[in-house]
Design a protein around this motif. Structure first.
Motif, PDB file in Angstrom:
ATOM      1  N   TYR A  81       0.107  -6.992  -5.872  1.00  0.00           N
ATOM      2  CA  TYR A  81      -0.038  -7.793  -4.651  1.00  0.00           C
ATOM      3  C   TYR A  81      -0.650  -9.181  -4.894  1.00  0.00           C
ATOM      4  O   TYR A  81      -0.094 -10.183  -4.440  1.00  0.00           O
ATOM      5  N   ARG A 105       0.839  -1.206   0.000  1.00  0.00           N
ATOM      6  CA  ARG A 105       0.000   0.000   0.000  1.00  0.00           C
ATOM      7  C   ARG A 105       0.870   1.250   0.000  1.00  0.00           C
ATOM      8  O   ARG A 105       0.638   2.185  -0.771  1.00  0.00           O
ATOM      9  N   ARG A 106       1.878   1.258   0.842  1.00  0.00           N
ATOM     10  CA  ARG A 106       2.743   2.434   0.947  1.00  0.00           C
ATOM     11  C   ARG A 106       3.627   2.624  -0.284  1.00  0.00           C
ATOM     12  O   ARG A 106       3.936   3.750  -0.654  1.00  0.00           O
ATOM     13  N   ARG A 107       4.053   1.514  -0.902  1.00  0.00           N
ATOM     14  CA  ARG A 107       4.942   1.586  -2.072  1.00  0.00           C
ATOM     15  C   ARG A 107       4.167   1.652  -3.394  1.00  0.00           C
ATOM     16  O   ARG A 107       4.773   1.664  -4.455  1.00  0.00           O
ATOM     17  N   ARG A 108       2.843   1.635  -3.302  1.00  0.00           N
ATOM     18  CA  ARG A 108       1.965   1.647  -4.485  1.00  0.00           C
ATOM     19  C   ARG A 108       2.162   0.389  -5.352  1.00  0.00           C
ATOM     20  O   ARG A 108       2.250   0.465  -6.581  1.00  0.00           O
ATOM     21  N   TRP A 109       2.225  -0.746  -4.678  1.00  0.00           N
ATOM     22  CA  TRP A 109       2.359  -2.040  -5.348  1.00  0.00           C
ATOM     23  C   TRP A 109       1.094  -2.876  -5.233  1.00  0.00           C
ATOM     24  O   TRP A 109       1.101  -4.061  -5.524  1.00  0.00           O
ATOM     25  N   LEU A 110       0.002  -2.280  -4.806  1.00  0.00           N
ATOM     26  CA  LEU A 110      -1.220  -3.064  -4.618  1.00  0.00           C
ATOM     27  C   LEU A 110      -1.696  -3.722  -5.915  1.00  0.00           C
ATOM     28  O   LEU A 110      -2.327  -4.780  -5.867  1.00  0.00           O
ATOM     29  N   ASP A 111      -1.358  -3.121  -7.052  1.00  0.00           N
ATOM     30  CA  ASP A 111      -1.738  -3.722  -8.333  1.00  0.00           C
ATOM     31  C   ASP A 111      -0.988  -5.034  -8.585  1.00  0.00           C
ATOM     32  O   ASP A 111      -1.426  -5.864  -9.364  1.00  0.00           O
TER      33      ASP A 111
END
Length: 192
Positions: free
Chosen positions: A101, A93-99
């Motif tokens: 995950y 979430r913090r690194r903007r990697w949710l896509d």
């Protein structure tokens, strides 16, 4: 439950990472449904983990009764499956990697099936090999699992080796402390 085709595809994808095959990622859908489905492997690998635990405890003396041991090992097994995905969700979430995950966690989950088979073979070998060779085998096994994690992390997240090592630490350190806590509670004492 998971079907045979799904298991075959997942294991093939997981093993593909050992060859650093970028195509291995395609074995895992990048959807939350596929990610959640990969947690069904907890049930598939549980009997194999029981075999692993039976071999591990075969020459160990413990300070608790059998029912307590089963309860502690069951809780440890479940916590180990869920710990990193929960921690990593916040990192993602913090690194903007949710896509990325879902595919990443699914790929890591799928390595548990061939991984437990390899671990069973290794622990069985360790029991019949001289202690020094068994120690080398244990180090080699840990190196294999670390390498596997690093490759999946690099390919699934598109990060460099340094970030992969940081995420390996985020994964391994809590699991290592959980192992220490379990071993202390169980009162593992080396057998003869």
């Amino acid at each position: 439950m998971l079907n045979a085709a799904e298991i075959g595809r997942g294991v093939q994808g997981a093993l593909g990472f050992l060859r650093r095959d970028p195509g291995a990622l395609l074995a895992f859908d990048n959807t939350m449904e596929a990610c959640l489905r990969s947690f069904r492997l907890m049930a598939v690998t549980a009997p194999l983990y029981v075999i692993y635990a039976l071999i591990r405890y075969a020459d160990l003396t413990v300070a608790i009764d059998t029912f307590e041991l089963i309860a502690v090992e069951t809780m440890s097994y479940i916590i180990n499956w869920l710990l990193y995905p929960v921690i990593f969700y916040e990192v993602a979430r913090r690194r903007r990697w949710l896509d990325r995950y879902p595919r990443y966690i699914a790929a890591l989950n799928w390595t548990n099936l061939p991984g437990i088979v390899i671990a069973i073979a290794a622990i069985a070998l360790k029991m019949i090999l001289p202690a020094a060779v068994g120690g080398i085998l244990e180090i080699a096994l840990q190196a294999l699992f670390f390498y596997w994690f690093l490759v999946i992390t690099r390919l699934a997240l598109g990060v460099d080796w340094a970030m992969s090592v940081v995420l390996l630490a985020v994964n391994w350190i809590p699991s290592f402390f959980l192992l220490i806590i379990v071993d202390r509670y169980v009162g593992v004492l080396g057998g003869s």
